[in-house]
Design an enzyme around this catalytic site. Structure first.
Site, PDB file in Angstrom:
ATOM      1  N   ASP A   1       0.822  -1.233   0.000  1.00 27.57           N
ATOM      2  CA  ASP A   1       0.000   0.000   0.000  1.00 27.57           C
ATOM      3  C   ASP A   1       0.846   1.269   0.000  1.00 27.57           C
ATOM      4  OD1 ASP A   1      -2.409  -1.614   0.342  1.00 27.57           O
ATOM      5  OD2 ASP A   1      -1.777  -1.839   2.423  1.00 27.57           O
TER       6      ASP A   1
ATOM      7  N   GLY B   1      -4.433  -4.168  -4.646  1.00 25.80           N
ATOM      8  CA  GLY B   1      -5.088  -3.114  -5.407  1.00 25.80           C
ATOM      9  C   GLY B   1      -4.132  -1.977  -5.685  1.00 25.80           C
ATOM     10  N   HIS B   2      -3.878  -1.714  -6.965  1.00 25.65           N
ATOM     11  CA  HIS B   2      -3.023  -0.598  -7.356  1.00 25.65           C
ATOM     12  C   HIS B   2      -3.912   0.542  -7.822  1.00 25.65           C
ATOM     13  CE1 HIS B   2       0.841  -3.184  -8.052  1.00 25.65           C
ATOM     14  NE2 HIS B   2       0.392  -3.211  -6.829  1.00 25.65           N
TER      15      HIS B   2
END
Length: 423
Positions: free
Chosen positions: A13, A40-41
């Site tokens: 993150d 999640g990018h």
């Protein structure tokens, strides 16, 4: 020409998606080498947010070829959803998005096992429940179903039957239907076919052609299954070495490693976290930094910058350049603290310990630095940063052992300041 690996230098993150998107503008290829749809990018362009879980964020640049390597565990449903997002945004991916035929497939029973394990085990790891860990277990137990198996109906059926037979005692609470699973995944082969290639051959050819190449992982170094805070880790190797095994290239092909770290520290899920905030400041930083998981929405744990861990990440990844993100989140603080060592039972630790029990018992040794108490979000030149902000950045570089090349002060593309050119 350069082959550059971008790695997270903390517990994930860190803002890798934004940095990959920024650097992709001048790249020919962006390749993802490990992890799955548990990552999640996030990329923000002109105020519009895009979150990618499997597809490299370089896909937003129309001239970039994107590869999903063999080291990724692939979820067809998640992939289909991301393709719909691209189509809605009118971003064409035809002929420039490819998937390794050797990548392993996440099956429904992987997700069932993942969710059940979190509910039942005494050791709570805090996984996303996306089936990532069980898929990697099957891969290394040589029971995995690969993309290439979707095109071999007999083999696909046999592998599903074997897996369900072996896992039957653990799936009693789930509606197992072999015919339905088989039909669903056989159907996936039809629409996946245009994407499936020998991505190792493609990547090595492009390296030989002197193309500009970016290799990206998911999560961060401190979640690496070998070098992270085991057992509170992911199921693969996010460190730079994972790029070789996850994409099928030799280590001599890599020219540089770029580490991405926040100006403070966060982690999601369980595990030791020496510099974690306790009290109102944790909520303040979480809200200022919007520290909620892109995949699950879970609130992230926040703490002061841990330079012992960051120095360790620099070492195990061979990081030669650093990006510091979310500096602006610290803008209002009067005083800042950075962890320069750990103390436990009267002993000082300047290197990161492998024992989770020892790490849990460690107390951070802090160095206090003055804050700058002015907004940095509008700054576009490094020399325009307040003196205390520059001192904070230089302290990080000095103690981490890698030069800082970029500093991010917001989620937008233009909110990234170049301090020096990349190697």
């Amino acid at each position: 020409m350069a082959v550059r690996v971008v790695v997270g230098a903390q517990w994930g993150d860190e803002g890798k998606g934004k940095i990959v998107d920024l650097l992709s503008e001048k790249c020919d290829v962006v390749a993802r080498y490990q992890g799955g749809a548990n990552a999640g990018h996030t990329v923000v362009i002109d105020g519009e947010t895009s979150v990618f879980h499997l597809i490299p964020s370089g896909i937003l640049h129309e001239n970039v070829t994107c590869l999903i390597g063999n080291g990724v565990v692939f979820d067809p449903e998640a992939f289909a959803q991301e393709l719909k997002v691209l189509e809605k945004k009118k971003i064409s991916y035809d002929g420039r998005l490819f998937l390794s035929s050797n990548a392993h497939v996440i099956m429904p029973y992987h997700k069932w096992l993942d969710a059940d394990r979190e509910r039942q085990k005494k050791l709570y790891l805090g996984t996303t429940g996306r089936g990532i860990g069980p898929a990697y277990v099957d891969k290394f137990d040589r029971l995995g179903i690969r993309i290439i198996d979707l095109f071999a109906p007999k083999i696909l059926r046999e592998k599903i039957e074997i897996n369900l037979a072996l896992k039957k005692p653990f799936l009693e609470n789930h509606p197992v239907n072999i015919d339905e699973i088989y039909a669903t995944f056989l159907k996936y082969s039809h629409w996946l076919e245009p994407f499936v290639k020998d991505t190792s051959a493609i990547l090595n050819r492009m390296i030989a052609e002197k193309k500009e190449i970016l290799l990206e992982g998911a999560q961060g170094a401190m979640l690496d299954v070998d070098f992270g805070t085991y057992p509170y880790v992911t199921s693969s190797n996010p460190i730079s070495g994972g790029a070789c095994t996850g994409l099928g290239i030799g280590p001599t092909k890599i020219d540089s490693v770029l580490g991405v770290a926040k100006a403070y520290t966060t982690r999601v899920g369980e595990g030791p976290f020496p510099t974690e905030f306790h009290g109102p400041i944790g909520d303040k930083i979480r809200n200022l930094g919007v520290e909620y998981g892109a995949t699950t929405g879970r609130p992230r744990r926040c703490g002061w910058l841990d330079l012992v861990a960051l120095k360790y990440a620099v070492r195990i990844n061979g990081i030669d350049s650093l990006v510091i993100t979310k500096l602006d989140v610290l803008d209002t603080l009067k005083e800042l603290y950075v962890c320069v060592a750990y103390e436990c039972n009267g002993k000082l630790y300047e290197e990161f310990p492998y024992s989770p029990q020892l790490l849990q018992a460690c107390k951070p040794v802090y160095e206090k630095l003055p804050g700058w108490q002015t907004s940095t979000r509008g700054i576009r030149e490094y020399g325009d940063f307040p003196a205390n902000a520059r001192s904070y950045i230089e302290k990080i570089a000095s103690l981490a052992g890698a030069e800082i090349k970029l500093v991010s002060v917001g989620s937008g593309r233009k909110q990234t300041i170049w301090k020096a050119a990349l190697p």
